[in-house]
Design an enzyme around this catalytic site. Structure first.
Site, mmCIF file in Angstrom:
data_model
loop_
_atom_site.group_PDB
_atom_site.id
_atom_site.type_symbol
_atom_site.label_atom_id
_atom_site.label_comp_id
_atom_site.label_asym_id
_atom_site.label_seq_id
_atom_site.Cartn_x
_atom_site.Cartn_y
_atom_site.Cartn_z
ATOM 1 N N CYS A 2 1.361 -1.235 -0.203
ATOM 2 C CA CYS A 2 0.153 -0.182 -0.246
ATOM 3 C C CYS A 2 1.205 1.244 -0.182
ATOM 4 O O CYS A 2 1.417 1.339 0.833
ATOM 5 C CB CYS A 2 -0.852 0.113 1.635
ATOM 6 S SG CYS A 2 -1.779 -1.366 1.573
ATOM 7 N N ARG A 27 3.676 -0.069 -4.746
ATOM 8 C CA ARG A 27 3.795 -0.767 -3.559
ATOM 9 C C ARG A 27 2.271 -1.532 -3.493
ATOM 10 O O ARG A 27 1.325 -2.178 -2.744
ATOM 11 C CB ARG A 27 3.626 0.079 -2.539
ATOM 12 C CG ARG A 27 4.505 1.313 -2.758
ATOM 13 C CD ARG A 27 4.667 2.204 -1.303
ATOM 14 N NE ARG A 27 4.774 1.943 0.070
ATOM 15 C CZ ARG A 27 5.916 1.735 0.813
ATOM 16 N NH1 ARG A 27 7.051 1.605 -0.427
ATOM 17 N NH2 ARG A 27 5.426 1.204 1.633
ATOM 18 N N TRP A 76 -3.156 -2.387 -1.150
ATOM 19 C CA TRP A 76 -2.607 -4.406 -1.594
ATOM 20 C C TRP A 76 -2.918 -5.127 -0.496
ATOM 21 O O TRP A 76 -3.175 -4.934 0.610
ATOM 22 C CB TRP A 76 -0.914 -3.932 -1.646
ATOM 23 C CG TRP A 76 -0.737 -6.079 -1.851
ATOM 24 C CD1 TRP A 76 -0.068 -6.545 -3.894
ATOM 25 C CD2 TRP A 76 -0.520 -7.144 -1.460
ATOM 26 N NE1 TRP A 76 0.021 -7.865 -2.813
ATOM 27 C CE2 TRP A 76 -0.269 -8.230 -1.766
ATOM 28 C CE3 TRP A 76 -0.746 -6.771 0.258
ATOM 29 C CZ2 TRP A 76 0.099 -9.104 -1.227
ATOM 30 C CZ3 TRP A 76 -0.125 -8.677 1.078
ATOM 31 C CH2 TRP A 76 -0.395 -9.215 0.253
ATOM 32 N N ASN A 100 -1.795 1.823 5.954
ATOM 33 C CA ASN A 100 -0.408 0.911 5.117
ATOM 34 C C ASN A 100 -0.166 -0.140 6.432
ATOM 35 O O ASN A 100 -0.049 0.386 7.679
ATOM 36 C CB ASN A 100 0.348 1.216 5.159
ATOM 37 C CG ASN A 100 1.483 0.471 4.478
ATOM 38 O OD1 ASN A 100 1.158 -0.722 4.049
ATOM 39 N ND2 ASN A 100 3.052 1.173 4.265
ATOM 40 N N GLY A 101 -0.454 -1.286 6.750
ATOM 41 C CA GLY A 101 0.191 -2.160 7.787
ATOM 42 C C GLY A 101 -1.459 -2.665 7.971
ATOM 43 O O GLY A 101 -1.698 -2.922 7.362
ATOM 44 N N GLU A 479 14.753 -19.698 -9.113
ATOM 45 C CA GLU A 479 14.748 -18.095 -9.215
ATOM 46 C C GLU A 479 13.945 -18.111 -10.857
ATOM 47 O O GLU A 479 13.056 -17.518 -11.014
ATOM 48 C CB GLU A 479 15.890 -17.248 -9.780
ATOM 49 C CG GLU A 479 15.695 -15.556 -10.039
ATOM 50 C CD GLU A 479 14.868 -15.486 -9.093
ATOM 51 O OE1 GLU A 479 14.424 -15.559 -8.339
ATOM 52 O OE2 GLU A 479 14.462 -13.575 -10.071
ATOM 53 N N LYS A 483 10.070 -16.510 -11.749
ATOM 54 C CA LYS A 483 9.816 -15.633 -12.418
ATOM 55 C C LYS A 483 9.044 -15.961 -13.432
ATOM 56 O O LYS A 483 7.935 -15.478 -13.360
ATOM 57 C CB LYS A 483 11.239 -15.183 -13.767
ATOM 58 C CG LYS A 483 12.727 -14.753 -13.071
ATOM 59 C CD LYS A 483 11.826 -13.031 -12.828
ATOM 60 C CE LYS A 483 11.637 -13.082 -11.223
ATOM 61 N NZ LYS A 483 12.347 -12.757 -10.061
ATOM 62 N N GLU A 486 5.215 -16.352 -11.529
ATOM 63 C CA GLU A 486 4.901 -14.668 -11.045
ATOM 64 C C GLU A 486 4.547 -13.944 -11.965
ATOM 65 O O GLU A 486 3.104 -13.095 -11.690
ATOM 66 C CB GLU A 486 6.515 -14.016 -10.744
ATOM 67 C CG GLU A 486 6.526 -13.366 -9.018
ATOM 68 C CD GLU A 486 7.446 -12.622 -8.855
ATOM 69 O OE1 GLU A 486 8.448 -12.397 -10.227
ATOM 70 O OE2 GLU A 486 7.806 -12.010 -7.718
ATOM 71 N N HIS A 502 13.756 -38.064 -5.349
ATOM 72 C CA HIS A 502 13.261 -38.333 -3.480
ATOM 73 C C HIS A 502 11.864 -37.913 -3.192
ATOM 74 O O HIS A 502 11.328 -37.779 -3.047
ATOM 75 C CB HIS A 502 14.745 -37.323 -3.048
ATOM 76 C CG HIS A 502 15.658 -37.666 -3.064
ATOM 77 N ND1 HIS A 502 16.152 -38.838 -2.040
ATOM 78 C CD2 HIS A 502 16.630 -37.690 -3.661
ATOM 79 C CE1 HIS A 502 17.484 -39.506 -2.466
ATOM 80 N NE2 HIS A 502 18.166 -38.261 -3.356
ATOM 81 N N LYS A 598 5.310 -4.477 -5.496
ATOM 82 C CA LYS A 598 6.907 -4.407 -5.882
ATOM 83 C C LYS A 598 8.037 -4.293 -4.550
ATOM 84 O O LYS A 598 8.565 -5.076 -3.691
ATOM 85 C CB LYS A 598 7.843 -3.404 -6.279
ATOM 86 C CG LYS A 598 8.429 -3.363 -6.830
ATOM 87 C CD LYS A 598 8.984 -4.153 -8.037
ATOM 88 C CE LYS A 598 10.526 -3.842 -7.212
ATOM 89 N NZ LYS A 598 11.085 -4.944 -8.165
HETATM 90 O O1 M6R Z 1 13.033 -5.662 -1.873
HETATM 91 P P1 M6R Z 1 13.045 -6.843 -1.637
HETATM 92 O O2 M6R Z 1 14.024 -7.040 -1.668
HETATM 93 O O3 M6R Z 1 12.941 -7.287 -0.014
HETATM 94 O O4 M6R Z 1 12.165 -7.915 -2.240
HETATM 95 C C1 M6R Z 1 11.862 -8.949 -1.641
HETATM 96 C C2 M6R Z 1 10.530 -10.251 -2.435
HETATM 97 O O5 M6R Z 1 9.557 -9.133 -2.332
HETATM 98 C C3 M6R Z 1 10.793 -9.657 -4.348
HETATM 99 O O6 M6R Z 1 12.504 -9.649 -4.329
HETATM 100 C C4 M6R Z 1 9.812 -10.685 -4.724
HETATM 101 O O7 M6R Z 1 10.514 -11.920 -4.212
HETATM 102 C C5 M6R Z 1 10.603 -10.252 -6.759
HETATM 103 N N1 M6R Z 1 8.844 -9.452 -6.491
HETATM 104 C C6 M6R Z 1 10.626 -11.328 -7.428
HETATM 105 O O8 M6R Z 1 10.313 -10.959 -8.354
#
Ligand code: M6R
Length: 603
Positions: A2, A27, A76, A100-101, A479, A483, A486, A502, A598
């Site tokens: 947020c 945010r 959010w 926010n929170g 990773e 990606k 996401e 396993h 983000k």
């Molecule tokens: O700002 P940060 O690196 O602390 O964020 C951590 C994660 O929220 C962030 O890496 C998230 O997993 C990304 N959306 C990945 O693409």
């Protein structure tokens, strides 16, 4: 999570608030709203589900005049669906609030207020705060701002959880009440008023100076009383270059940021001749017995790569923990332990709290951040900036590459100081570092082939996607999978190649695609055996390797390098492009994927 903006002054407020919200859209972007009040102007609230463009449409033609206040919010969702009712600001009879929170004890407070006859119009935790304030104002009437502030303080004292709160009331039309606890909130001043925001980029061009409000701050801004920022914290200038960049001809920010990687990852200034010279305080790395790394998401994956590099090069034991787990794990510490927090934003609530805990446990701390003025940057004993530049796409790309690079440099500096490497090995590492930047550039050349393969893969209508690798290629597989899920919304999972047998191999059949990372210079033959095992069970194989694989259903025959780290960075770019192309072929919003934000500032 947020984004919040607030303003008290004489400027036109609708445009200013919208401008600020757009800068904070990273945010959260599932609903948005704003509330306005002025001398002689009633409380007006506009809110809607959807992105800020929807709010902009809603307030078309609305403009303010003269002195007044405004608060705005981009959401959010935590409690309640992203609907218009659940959008902020939340309003009761004469007040409006943005938050926010998370208010953890909201259910109890809400039940108590409902017993008194309060009717709620949302499912949010936040709405309870505005009801509580007005309820307290009924029992303790306030005839002036000081008395109202006391009521607001009493309200805040009832709350448990994390919050950045702004509240305005028609009874005090030139005041903004504020409270901050474990959610970011800055207060700033400019020529024509006073500003609040979750982050400074929302205020560029308006405010000049700011303070980060400290934990537990509760107060009121009143037009009648000039504000002295020095009383509230350390005054800093607003960085005038921190606003969102443009796409510069690329179709999405993610694509632009993937392409920026070879440029932004300059090693300049961190290599002094044939030695690594990170900007750490004198003697900072002396006496380190072991290292704990804590982070979330992509930054956690970078931490896992760091573990392999630090242990193998500097011979120091490293453990990596998800920040959300570390903070409640009652971690055992050791004499000489170094704690490293990794975060692109420097604002992730879980990582921030893990860092706080590490400090409270008396550990030496280091932040690895991409955002200079973030909460985390100033908190640790030392800071290493990753210098990737502003990252706007929710899916992190260049930030990850820069984190890995800085961790690699840290491993080498530690190795230097502990005499853990022979000079010629150090030399080989230096060459591999330089070669990695070139390898990323060369990774970009695969984009059109990745697009063609992605189209063929999508035609298969698969039920699942595995990503596999060994050593540093295991976190790279994690990773790659993150990606893809996401932004392309498919079920993808990363594994250490040998773990397949396993359990996960039970899923192998012709509707499963296993993307396998087979570098030439790290356990090629071992990886190949794992590919054979999957092929024997009909899984489709997407191989990334410089060596031609007969077993592969799809392959990108990557460039050959003389070290596995350039291979790592080359494959990283290809995996990022794979997720990008898959999402684009599906017609999805690459930069703002559903359900994500983000900067994750709630637990
Ligand atoms: O700002 P940060 O690196 O602390 O964020 C951590 C994660 O929220 C962030 O890496 C998230 O997993 C990304 N959306 C990945 O693409």
């Amino acid at each position: 999570m947020c984004g919040i903006v607030g303003y008290l002054g004489t400027k036109e407020r609708v445009g200013l608030l919208l401008e600020g919200l757009k800068e904070l859209e990273y945010r959260g972007y599932d609903s948005a709203g704003l509330a306005l009040l002025g001398e002689g102007a009633p409380l007006q609230v506009f809110k809607t589900s959807g992105k800020i463009s929807a709010l902009e449409h809603l307030v078309q033609g609305v403009r303010t005049q003269g002195l007044g206040v405004g608060i705005a919010h981009t959401r959010w969702a935590t409690h309640g669906k992203p609907t218009q009712e659940n959008a902020h600001p939340h309003v009761y009879q004469h007040s409006a609030l943005v938050h926010n929170g998370i208010i953890e004890n909201y259910a109890l407070l809400k039940a108590q207020l409902e017993q008194k006859g309060h009717l709620f119009s949302s499912q949010t935790d936040s709405e309870v705060v505005v009801h509580l304030f007005e309820d307290m104002l009924e029992t303790t009437p306030a005839n002036n701002v000081d008395q109202a502030l006391q009521v607001f303080k009493n309200t805040i004292a009832q709350l448990e959880g994390a919050y950045a709160i702004l509240l305005i009331s028609a009874r005090f039309p030139t005041c903004i009440f504020y409270a901050k606890n474990h959610s970011p909130l800055i207060l700033a001043t400019g020529k024509e008023g006073v500003y609040f925001a979750s982050a400074q980029n929302a205020l560029v061009g308006h405010a000049q100076q700011m303070v980060r409000l400290g934990e537990g701050s509760v107060g009121v801004l009143d037009w009648q009383h000039p504000i002295d920022l020095n009383r509230l914290g350390v005054v800093q200038p607003i960085a005038q270059d921190c606003q969102q960049s443009s796409k510069e001809g690329f179709s999405t920010f993610m694509e632009k940021e993937i392409y920026e990687q070879p440029k932004v990852l300059s090693l300049l200034g961190r290599l002094c001749g044939d030695r690594v010279c990170l900007e750490l305080p004198e003697g900072f790395l002396e006496g380190i017995s072991c290292i704990s790394i804590s982070a979330c998401g992509t930054s956690y994956h970078a931490g896992l790569v760091g573990k392999y590099l630090i242990e193998s090069l500097a011979r120091v034991r490293v453990q990596v923990e998800l920040a959300s787990e570390y903070r409640y794990a009652n971690p055992a510490t050791q004499e000489g332990e170094l704690f490293i927090a990794i975060s692109q934003s420097g604002e992730s609530a879980d990582t921030l709290e893990a860092l706080r805990l590490a400090k409270a446990l008396g550990l030496k701390t280091l932040s690895l951040c991409n955002t200079q003025n973030s909460s985390m940057a100033g908190m640790a004993d030392a800071l290493l900036l990753t210098h990737a530049g502003l990252e706007r796409s929710v899916a992190s790309t260049k930030a990850f590459a820069s984190q890995v690079l800085v961790l690699w440099l840290l491993a080498l500096q530690l190795a230097q100081e502990r005499h853990a490497l022979y000079p010629n090995t150090l030399q080989v590492q230096m060459q591999a570092l330089q070669g990695s930047l070139q390898a990323m550039q060369e990774g970009l050349e695969w984009q059109s082939q990745v697009r063609t393969l992605s189209a063929q893969i999508l035609e298969r209508d698969l039920k699942g996607y595995f990503f596999m690798g060994r050593g540093v290629f295991y976190p790279l597989a994690l990773e790659g999978a993150l990606k893809l899920k996401e932004i392309a919304y498919v079920h993808a999972q990363g594994y250490a190649s040998a773990e397949m047998k396993h359990g996960p191999i039970a899923l192998a059949d012709s509707s499963l695609l296993s993307t396998t990372l087979l570098p030439q210079h790290l356990l090629f033959a071992k990886n190949l055996s794992n590919v054979e095992e999957l092929r024997a069970r009909d899984s489709l194989i997407f191989a990334l390797s410089p060596i031609k694989l007969e077993e592969a259903t799809f392959q990108i025959q990557t460039r050959a390098y003389d070290h596995y780290m350039p291979e790592f960075f080359h494959m990283l770019v290809i995996l990022q492009l794979f997720a990008l192309e898959m999402a684009q072929l599906k017609g999805l919003d690459v930069d703002k994927p559903r359900n994500l934000a983000k900067s994750v500032t709630v637990e």
